[in-house]
Design a protein around this motif. Structure first.
Motif, PDB file in Angstrom:
ATOM      1  N   THR A  80     -53.311  64.395  21.526  1.00 36.30           N
ATOM      2  CA  THR A  80     -51.335  65.057  20.928  1.00 36.30           C
ATOM      3  C   THR A  80     -51.816  64.971  19.556  1.00 36.30           C
ATOM      4  N   ALA A  81     -50.926  65.414  19.325  1.00 40.80           N
ATOM      5  CA  ALA A  81     -50.842  65.363  17.772  1.00 40.80           C
ATOM      6  C   ALA A  81     -49.787  66.831  17.380  1.00 40.80           C
ATOM      7  N   VAL A  82     -49.378  67.071  15.914  1.00 32.68           N
ATOM      8  CA  VAL A  82     -49.003  68.612  16.074  1.00 32.68           C
ATOM      9  C   VAL A  82     -49.620  69.100  14.793  1.00 32.68           C
ATOM     10  N   TYR A  83     -50.153  70.453  15.388  1.00 28.72           N
ATOM     11  CA  TYR A  83     -51.482  70.882  14.884  1.00 28.72           C
ATOM     12  C   TYR A  83     -50.505  72.198  14.466  1.00 28.72           C
ATOM     13  N   TYR A  84     -51.241  71.847  13.370  1.00 30.18           N
ATOM     14  CA  TYR A  84     -51.065  73.144  12.107  1.00 30.18           C
ATOM     15  C   TYR A  84     -52.126  74.923  11.935  1.00 30.18           C
ATOM     16  N   CYS A  85     -51.485  75.271  11.282  1.00 24.22           N
ATOM     17  CA  CYS A  85     -52.525  76.049  11.045  1.00 24.22           C
ATOM     18  C   CYS A  85     -52.111  76.801   9.392  1.00 24.22           C
ATOM     19  N   ASN A  86     -53.889  76.813   9.245  1.00 22.31           N
ATOM     20  CA  ASN A  86     -53.976  77.098   7.586  1.00 22.31           C
ATOM     21  C   ASN A  86     -54.816  78.746   7.744  1.00 22.31           C
ATOM     22  N   ALA A  87     -54.341  79.364   6.590  1.00 20.74           N
ATOM     23  CA  ALA A  87     -54.650  80.455   5.991  1.00 20.74           C
ATOM     24  C   ALA A  87     -54.930  80.193   4.551  1.00 20.74           C
ATOM     25  N   ARG A  88     -56.372  80.058   4.127  1.00 18.73           N
ATOM     26  CA  ARG A  88     -57.039  80.405   2.726  1.00 18.73           C
ATOM     27  C   ARG A  88     -58.160  81.452   2.290  1.00 18.73           C
ATOM     28  N   ARG A  89     -57.846  81.383   1.265  1.00 15.10           N
ATOM     29  CA  ARG A  89     -59.016  82.323   0.130  1.00 15.10           C
ATOM     30  C   ARG A  89     -60.526  82.028   0.702  1.00 15.10           C
ATOM     31  N   PRO A  90     -61.169  82.212   0.473  1.00 15.01           N
ATOM     32  CA  PRO A  90     -62.986  81.273   0.386  1.00 15.01           C
ATOM     33  C   PRO A  90     -62.555  80.709  -0.902  1.00 15.01           C
ATOM     34  N   VAL A  91     -62.765  81.448  -1.366  1.00 19.27           N
ATOM     35  CA  VAL A  91     -62.691  80.550  -2.982  1.00 19.27           C
ATOM     36  C   VAL A  91     -62.264  79.866  -3.588  1.00 19.27           C
ATOM     37  N   LEU A  92     -61.313  78.767  -2.473  1.00 18.55           N
ATOM     38  CA  LEU A  92     -59.298  78.343  -3.285  1.00 18.55           C
ATOM     39  C   LEU A  92     -60.232  77.540  -2.164  1.00 18.55           C
ATOM     40  N   SER A  93     -59.641  75.959  -2.317  1.00 17.52           N
ATOM     41  CA  SER A  93     -59.603  74.697  -1.378  1.00 17.52           C
ATOM     42  C   SER A  93     -58.739  74.783  -0.843  1.00 17.52           C
ATOM     43  N   THR A  94     -57.247  75.573  -1.209  1.00 15.71           N
ATOM     44  CA  THR A  94     -55.641  75.323  -0.492  1.00 15.71           C
ATOM     45  C   THR A  94     -55.630  76.291   0.139  1.00 15.71           C
ATOM     46  N   GLY A  95     -54.515  76.091   0.720  1.00 15.46           N
ATOM     47  CA  GLY A  95     -54.247  77.757   1.432  1.00 15.46           C
ATOM     48  C   GLY A  95     -52.603  77.832   1.822  1.00 15.46           C
ATOM     49  N   TYR A  96     -52.124  78.692   2.695  1.00 15.65           N
ATOM     50  CA  TYR A  96     -50.184  78.472   3.123  1.00 15.65           C
ATOM     51  C   TYR A  96     -51.018  78.064   4.633  1.00 15.65           C
ATOM     52  N   TRP A  97     -50.597  77.013   4.835  1.00 14.84           N
ATOM     53  CA  TRP A  97     -49.632  75.847   6.273  1.00 14.84           C
ATOM     54  C   TRP A  97     -48.811  77.032   6.686  1.00 14.84           C
ATOM     55  N   GLY A  98     -49.123  77.053   8.320  1.00 19.26           N
ATOM     56  CA  GLY A  98     -47.261  77.213   9.019  1.00 19.26           C
ATOM     57  C   GLY A  98     -46.962  76.252   9.569  1.00 19.26           C
ATOM     58  N   GLN A  99     -45.684  75.872   9.810  1.00  9.06           N
ATOM     59  CA  GLN A  99     -44.742  74.763  10.699  1.00  9.06           C
ATOM     60  C   GLN A  99     -45.256  74.271  11.513  1.00  9.06           C
ATOM     61  N   GLY A 100     -46.340  73.683  11.919  1.00 11.34           N
ATOM     62  CA  GLY A 100     -46.588  73.338  13.001  1.00 11.34           C
ATOM     63  C   GLY A 100     -46.248  73.348  14.643  1.00 11.34           C
ATOM     64  N   THR A 101     -46.555  73.188  15.545  1.00  7.01           N
ATOM     65  CA  THR A 101     -46.161  73.570  16.420  1.00  7.01           C
ATOM     66  C   THR A 101     -47.789  72.434  17.448  1.00  7.01           C
ATOM     67  N   GLN A 102     -46.557  71.619  18.828  1.00  9.00           N
ATOM     68  CA  GLN A 102     -46.264  69.678  19.145  1.00  9.00           C
ATOM     69  C   GLN A 102     -47.321  70.224  20.274  1.00  9.00           C
ATOM     70  N   VAL A 103     -48.362  69.324  20.280  1.00 12.75           N
ATOM     71  CA  VAL A 103     -49.476  69.511  21.629  1.00 12.75           C
ATOM     72  C   VAL A 103     -49.345  67.633  22.071  1.00 12.75           C
ATOM     73  N   THR A 104     -48.974  67.893  23.645  1.00 14.77           N
ATOM     74  CA  THR A 104     -48.646  66.469  23.619  1.00 14.77           C
ATOM     75  C   THR A 104     -49.608  66.274  25.161  1.00 14.77           C
ATOM     76  N   VAL A 105     -49.927  65.541  25.663  1.00 16.03           N
ATOM     77  CA  VAL A 105     -51.483  65.248  26.713  1.00 16.03           C
ATOM     78  C   VAL A 105     -50.538  64.051  26.917  1.00 16.03           C
ATOM     79  N   SER A 106     -50.365  63.985  28.044  1.00 11.63           N
ATOM     80  CA  SER A 106     -50.099  63.004  29.596  1.00 11.63           C
ATOM     81  C   SER A 106     -51.654  62.278  30.363  1.00 11.63           C
ATOM     82  N   SER A 107     -51.220  60.980  29.504  1.00 11.49           N
ATOM     83  CA  SER A 107     -52.803  60.590  30.943  1.00 11.49           C
ATOM     84  C   SER A 107     -51.907  60.264  32.095  1.00 11.49           C
TER      85      SER A 107
END
Length: 117
Positions: free
Chosen positions: A90-117
């Protein structure tokens, strides 16, 4: 610049499956390293899985054997297939895209995943 857009989150029971999608708005993912990260409440953001332009992949130990990352540069999409989900996923899942030579990139807004027990 590429702008990731996530979708596919939701509520699922333990043992269930979800498929997250990350699409590229504005540009193609070709040439980018694309990763899925997640952040649970009061925890640091962590890498879940990453896929390189050539198709090589890496996974966090906690998801190996359960999650699969894939990409299609023609469709400008990266997917995260999540099987046998656990409450600790359970967490907010984010997608990140970056150029291979860079350590930072572009982030999406996130999507919530909830797993109930």
């Amino acid at each position: 610049q590429v702008q990731p857009v996530e979708s596919g989150g939701g509520l699922v029971q333990t043992g269930g499956s979800l498929r997250l999608s990350c699409t590229a708005s504005g540009r193609t993912f070709r040439g980018y390293v694309v990763g899925w990260y997640r952040q649970a409440p009061e925890k640091q953001r962590e890498l879940v899985a990453v896929i390189f332009d050539g198709g090589n992949t890496n996974y966090a130990d906690s998801v190996k054997g359960r999650f699969t990352i894939s990409r299609d540069n023609v469709k400008n999409a990266v997917w995260l297939q999540m099987n046998n989900l656990k409450p600790e996923d359970t967490a907010v899942y984010y997608c990140n895209a970056r150029r291979p030579v860079l350590s930072t990139g572009y982030w999406g807004q996130g999507t919530q995943v909830t797993v109930s027990s």
